[in-house]
Design a protein around this motif. Structure first.
Motif, short mmCIF file in Angstrom:
data_model
loop_
_atom_site.label_atom_id
_atom_site.label_comp_id
_atom_site.label_asym_id
_atom_site.label_seq_id
_atom_site.Cartn_x
_atom_site.Cartn_y
_atom_site.Cartn_z
N PRO A 145 1.28 -0.98 0.00
CA PRO A 145 0.51 0.06 -0.27
C PRO A 145 1.08 0.88 0.38
O PRO A 145 1.95 1.27 0.58
CB PRO A 145 -0.78 -0.42 1.43
N ALA A 204 -9.79 5.47 -2.07
CA ALA A 204 -9.64 3.76 -2.36
C ALA A 204 -8.15 3.40 -3.79
O ALA A 204 -7.00 2.87 -3.10
CB ALA A 204 -10.38 2.74 -3.70
N ARG A 256 -6.02 5.63 -3.12
CA ARG A 256 -4.39 6.07 -3.06
C ARG A 256 -3.66 5.11 -1.32
O ARG A 256 -2.34 4.19 -1.16
CB ARG A 256 -4.68 7.37 -1.32
N SER A 257 -4.63 4.06 -0.96
CA SER A 257 -4.82 3.06 -0.38
C SER A 257 -3.93 2.11 -0.79
O SER A 257 -2.93 0.85 -0.46
CB SER A 257 -6.28 2.46 0.36
N SER A 258 -4.15 1.35 -1.71
CA SER A 258 -4.21 0.48 -2.40
C SER A 258 -4.70 0.27 -4.57
O SER A 258 -5.52 0.08 -4.88
CB SER A 258 -4.67 -0.78 -2.25
N GLN A 279 -3.64 -1.23 -6.81
CA GLN A 279 -4.24 -3.01 -7.19
C GLN A 279 -5.43 -3.20 -6.32
O GLN A 279 -6.70 -3.81 -7.48
CB GLN A 279 -3.48 -4.34 -6.64
N ALA A 280 -6.10 -2.85 -5.58
CA ALA A 280 -7.09 -2.98 -4.78
C ALA A 280 -8.05 -2.23 -5.74
O ALA A 280 -9.51 -3.17 -6.45
CB ALA A 280 -7.35 -3.59 -3.02
N ALA A 281 -8.32 -1.29 -5.88
CA ALA A 281 -8.61 -0.19 -6.71
C ALA A 281 -8.93 -0.63 -8.32
O ALA A 281 -9.83 -1.14 -8.91
CB ALA A 281 -8.05 0.79 -6.26
N ALA A 282 -8.22 -1.82 -8.84
CA ALA A 282 -8.04 -1.55 -10.14
C ALA A 282 -8.72 -2.71 -10.48
O ALA A 282 -9.61 -2.93 -11.48
CB ALA A 282 -6.56 -2.17 -11.06
N THR A 283 -8.28 -4.20 -9.17
CA THR A 283 -9.32 -5.26 -9.63
C THR A 283 -11.12 -5.09 -8.74
O THR A 283 -11.64 -5.77 -9.41
CB THR A 283 -9.03 -5.87 -9.19
N THR A 284 -11.13 -3.35 -8.67
CA THR A 284 -12.52 -3.37 -8.08
C THR A 284 -13.46 -2.48 -9.06
O THR A 284 -14.14 -1.92 -9.19
CB THR A 284 -12.78 -2.34 -7.14
N GLY A 285 -12.82 -2.05 -10.30
CA GLY A 285 -13.09 -1.45 -12.03
C GLY A 285 -12.84 -0.31 -11.91
O GLY A 285 -12.97 0.01 -12.35
N ILE A 286 -11.74 0.48 -10.74
CA ILE A 286 -11.42 1.97 -11.08
C ILE A 286 -10.78 2.19 -11.87
O ILE A 286 -9.59 1.46 -12.28
CB ILE A 286 -11.19 2.28 -9.31
N ILE A 290 -7.60 4.25 -12.49
CA ILE A 290 -6.21 4.82 -12.23
C ILE A 290 -5.86 6.43 -12.62
O ILE A 290 -6.03 6.92 -11.84
CB ILE A 290 -5.00 3.89 -11.83
#
Lengths: 706, 262
Positions: free
Chosen positions: A308, A507, A509-511, A513-520, A522
């Motif tokens: 993170p 989201a 800023r925190s991660s 990777q997790a943001a990208a796989t949540t559909g965000i 970047i």
């Protein structure tokens, strides 16, 4: 041709020695030291003090400065700051070293009173006074220049031997490659890091001692030394010592040779290369960054375990309902009451501070919400200011429209810059935006139509609805206008934070990777943060220029912007109140009346007292009563000082350095409390409340159970 | 039997000189829990990276419901209906449990595209539909009690379930789980397993589980693929895998396999 090659070789050698230290410390601790030039300055001043004031001869002075004091300085700074930074966020790493960059020269001038800010002194060189001369291939070389070249060669050879053929070198290389594995193998990584900081400071000091007889001791020279070292380090991809060494040499040579063709006459058109020499490091740095982008992306794909980006701090319970409104209303009341208890001069000062507060919200968005360290915000503000001034004064637009246009013009430029540099991430983003800003400064803002020989472009205060905002009669009205603009801008920033976009940014800023796989997306999210911050920067820059009366080049120097960011981060880059405080404090230190600095000193001392109290374990200041008491004492203190204002207080040269020093110390404290002073205090008050509520609730359950 | 939902064919991945995956085939059916197991260094995490889009294969093809997604970004995969969780928890450290679901849901519903409305403070209120969806997921996986807690205050096992819930909030058709029970105790492992079963039974979501814990996989999954040294060494139902000598060799060594063999 010969003299230019010689000059390039000498310049290159000095920065090659310097960049060696920079790369060494970066590789061993992942902390990119923006205070590298300041350390060189400190050692150079010491050397000058020893030779000039204490009457030492040059060699003992050089040996004591470079081989004894420099390593001790490095060890000391490692112990109090750098040690803590390896695991800090990029923003904190950056700002802490910037704090040292500002504080160390001030410290040097307090310890060695023979030098004052802005002075430029020539030291005696190692090559004798006056240096002897000899001829090589028809070029006259003096011994000072020769010492530099020989010194750089000796450092290169010595360093290679140290790294390749000694146990220390082997351990260092192991610790740099993988601190954990090295630790398992019985190497103490922090000892290695400490040694690398000692060596790094030695190299910085050597560069300083070599530089000072040739170019003199001035902060400007040492900032340039830092800048060339930065560029060379980027050319060496931060960790390759041979590439960085060669890069520094190449930059020196290009700069040396560019002196030969200061203006080129192409027969039909003559064009000036005036802005070329200072731009060389930045042009090369930008090219290198863009070229390395492709390389980095591959590297990123393999590195699946990127952690993170933001350290995880327990978020305090949020205030809800009417309690949440107390803070903003209190701030608004204090702000609106300012004209009642301050005189005209002070209203002018605070007005500038509020305008700067609007500008500083740009950091709240791009760094606080977006998690990016951009050093281009000051240039975006400059674009806004010059655009507004040109439109209002030359094209005779209404001022308010020109100000909005300034913000609007900054947006596409900010997005373009973001598009170029965003993929770099972290430190590279900071360096890329720095290069962009410097180029803009040399190629656009430096032009006569903007710079106007230092006097800039005038801009009047706005007029509408028949209200008088002029300097003569409408001081208060103008101040109220700025406060309202700040309130609106702050509300927009708070809205952004609480909205879906804000959630998405949090989201990311925190991660990532997790943001990208949540559909965000970047890239899209970062562009949004950058674009919004560019508009605020442009608008704030314009407002600052209006409150100042003119848009000038010096208001928007890149170094100024770096100090701005550092102040904002120290106060809390996630807080709109932090931006306002930082803005007001920044202008309060700036006015020419020296005694005003005392107010700043007192405020900073109070903030630091909080931090110190925490360090020594006393929590009393964080209770609501303690905070109230603090505010009360602060108010009394400020009132007393305002009342005392007519009394002339002569400040010694030393005392003038104190605010700068304190600011630097603030950055050092930041290494311990990354969220800034305001957050720290607020968080502690809230946590305390929360604890008490929990205790009450637990008590109630316990009673119910019995 | 219908076509599988997620398919990887002939996947080859090299890191420098090391062949991490050497022509691997993998399929996962809709509405099923598929296990992917293998000893350390077998290539599980690499295959997982290929499926979730953080790695690109040197050769081979990944397709989802008939669409080629070999080169699709993680964002695009998410929109198609592929979600994932991480072995090392990747939660949004500053958010509450509910906010994790809100952000995932809104991104899915494309409610993250209203910057101007966001700036003036409109357009960010929860809708009825959002509240219902999120309440549904929280209840399904058993997180309703901690919904308003900041995630960094939660124990590891609950954190894993938050990741699963966040994945479910993107309305996925398949969720890829990277070692969902590593570091968990028996009780927490059971919580995660029951959250998965509930989501599969209630929502018809498919799961791919990469696991060290072979017993858990045998108990939880309908179909299992076993990797060793970058190749598939077995594929089948839990009982087939249990009986496979290749798998015993890979896990227990040759001697043990001989001992077990009749």
């Amino acid at each position: 041709m010969g003299p230019y090659i010689l000059s390039g070789l000498v310049l290159g050698s000095i920065s090659a020695v310097s960049v060696l230290g920079l790369v060494l410390t970066y590789s061993s601790s992942r902390v990119f030291n923006f205070a590298h030039g300041a350390m060189a300055y400190f050692i150079a001043v010491l050397y000058w003090w020893l030779t000039d004031d204490q009457g030492w001869s040059v060699w003992p002075a050089a040996i004591v400065s470079v081989l004894v004091v420099a390593p001790l300085l490095g060890l000391f700074l490692w112990a109090i700051v750098f040690r803590r930074l390896t695991h800090a966020t990029p923003v904190v790493r950056f700002v802490s070293t910037v704090g040292l960059w500002v504080a160390i020269p001030a410290l040097a001038r307090i310890i060695f009173p023979i030098i004052s800010a802005g002075s430029d002194v020539q030291t005696r060189g190692l090559g004798g006074t006056p240096p002897g001369q000899f001829d090589v291939l028809g070029v006259t070389v003096n011994w000072n220049q020769a010492t530099v070249i020989i010194g750089a060669a000796a450092v290169a050879v010595g360093f290679t031997i140290l790294m390749r053929f000694t146990p220390l070198g082997l351990m260092t290389r192991a610790a740099v490659d993988s601190p954990r594995v090295a630790a398992i193998a019985g190497i103490n990584p922090s000892a290695i890091t400490a040694i690398s900081w000692m060596l790094g400071t030695m190299l910085a000091g050597l560069a300083g001692v070599l530089l000072s007889p040739l170019l003199g001791i001035s902060e400007i020279q040492f900032t340039l030394l830092l800048v060339v070292s930065l560029a060379a380090a980027v050319l060496g991809r931060m960790t390759s010592i041979p590439l960085a060494f060669g890069g520094a040499m190449a930059i020196g040579m290009i700069q040396g040779l560019s002196e030969k063709w200061e203006s080129a006459n192409l027969g039909f058109v003559e064009f000036s290369l005036d802005g070329f020499k200072p731009s060389v490091p930045f042009v090369l740095m930008l090219i290198a960054l863009l070229a390395y982008q492709g390389l980095r992306r591959e590297q990123f794909e393999v590195d699946l375990r990127a952690g993170p980006t933001e350290e995880e701090v327990a978020p305090a319970a949020r205030l809800t309902g009417w309690k949440a409104a107390i803070g903003p209303i209190a701030v608004a009341l204090v702000l609106l009451s300012v004209p009642i208890w301050l005189n005209d001069f002070w209203i002018g000062v605070v007005s500038q501070g509020v305008a700067l507060g609007v500008l500083f919200l740009t950091f709240t968005v791009v760094t606080g919400e977006g998690g990016m360290v951009s050093l281009a915000q000051v240039s975006l503000a400059g674009i806004g200011a010059f655009t507004a001034a040109k439109l209002a004064t030359d094209a005779e637009w209404p001022v308010w429209l020109a100000l909005l246009a300034g913000g609007a013009v900054a947006v596409p430029i900010g997005l373009l810059l973001a598009g170029l540099t965003l993929r770099l991430g972290g430190l590279y983003l900071a360096l890329g935006t720095l290069a962009f800003s410097q180029l803009l400064r040399f190629t656009v803002f430096g032009r006569d139509d903007f710079d106007n020989f230092g006097s800039g472009v005038a801009i009047d205060r706005p007029e509408f609805l028949g209200i008088d905002f002029s300097i003569s009669g409408g001081r208060d009205n103008f101040y109220y206008l700025l406060v309202i603009v700040f309130m609106v801008a702050a509300l927009v920033v708070v809205n952004l934070r609480r909205s879906t976009t804000g959630l998405v940014l949090t989201a990311m800023r925190s991660s990532e990777q997790a943001a990208a796989t949540t559909g965000i997306s970047i890239l899209r999210s970062k562009l949004i943060a950058f674009g919004t911050s560019a508009f605020i920067a442009g608008l704030g820059g314009g407002l600052f220029a209006v409150s100042f009366g003119r848009a000038t080049n010096v208001s928007f120097e890149v170094l100024v912007g770096i100090v701005w960011l550092a102040i904002v981060v120290t106060w809390g880059v996630r807080s709109v109140l932090g931006a306002l405080m930082a803005g007001i404090l920044y202008v309060v230190v700036s006015p020419p009346t020296d005694k005003l600095s005392f107010i700043f000193v007192i405020i900073v001392v109070f903030a630091m007292m909080g931090e110190t109290a925490r360090l020594i374990g006393s929590k009393a200041i964080y209770t609501a009563r303690g905070a109230l008491l603090g505010v009360g004492v602060l108010a009394v203190g400020i009132t007393a000082i305002v009342l005392l204002l007519p009394v002339e207080i002569e400040l010694s040269e030393k005392a003038k350095e104190v605010p700068t020093l304190l600011f630097g110390l603030g950055a050092v404290f930041l290494a311990r409390q990354p969220r800034g002073v305001l957050f720290d205090v607020m968080n502690r008050i809230r946590l305390r409340q929360l604890q008490r509520e929990r205790q009450l609730a637990d008590g109630a359950t316990a009673e119910a159970a019995t | 039997m219908s076509a599988p939902l997620l398919t990887a064919e002939e996947i080859v991945v090299r890191f420098g000189g090391v062949v991490a995956l050497d022509g691997v085939d993998f399929t996962a059916d809709a509405r099923a829990i598929t296990g992917l197991v293998g000893p350390n260094g077998a290539g599980k995490t690499t295959l997982f990276g290929i499926l979730s889009g953080l790695l690109r294969p040197r050769a081979g093809r990944v397709s989802f419901d008939g669409t080629d997604i070999t080169r699709a970004s993680p964002q695009r995969r998410s929109r198609l209906g592929i979600a994932r969780t991480f072995q090392r928890l990747e939660l949004f450290g500053e958010m509450t449990v509910r906010e994790h679901l809100v952000v995932a849901h809104r991104v899915r519903m494309r409610r993250d595209r209203s910057l101007l409305r966001d700036l003036v403070g409109l357009g960010s209120r929860p809708t009825l539909d959002e509240d219902e969806t999120i309440a549904g997921i929280l209840e399904l996986v058993g997180l309703d009690a901690v919904a308003e807690q900041p995630v960094i205050l939660l124990p590891l096992g609950t954190g894993r379930i938050v990741e699963i819930a966040r994945a479910l909030a993107t309305a996925p058709r398949i969720v890829l789980l990277d070692e969902p029970t590593s570091g968990l105790d028996v009780h927490e492992t059971e919580q995660v397993a029951s959250a998965l079963r509930a989501a599969r039974d209630d929502r018809g979501v498919a799961f791919v589980v990469v696991e060290h814990d072979v017993e858990l996989v045998l108990e939880l999954c309908e179909a299992i693929t076993v990797l060793d040294f970058g190749r598939v060494i077995a594929r089948g139902t839990p009982s087939e895998i249990r009986a496979s000598t290749d798998v015993q060799t890979a896990y227990l060594g040759t001697r043990a396999a001989e001992d077990v063999a009749p």
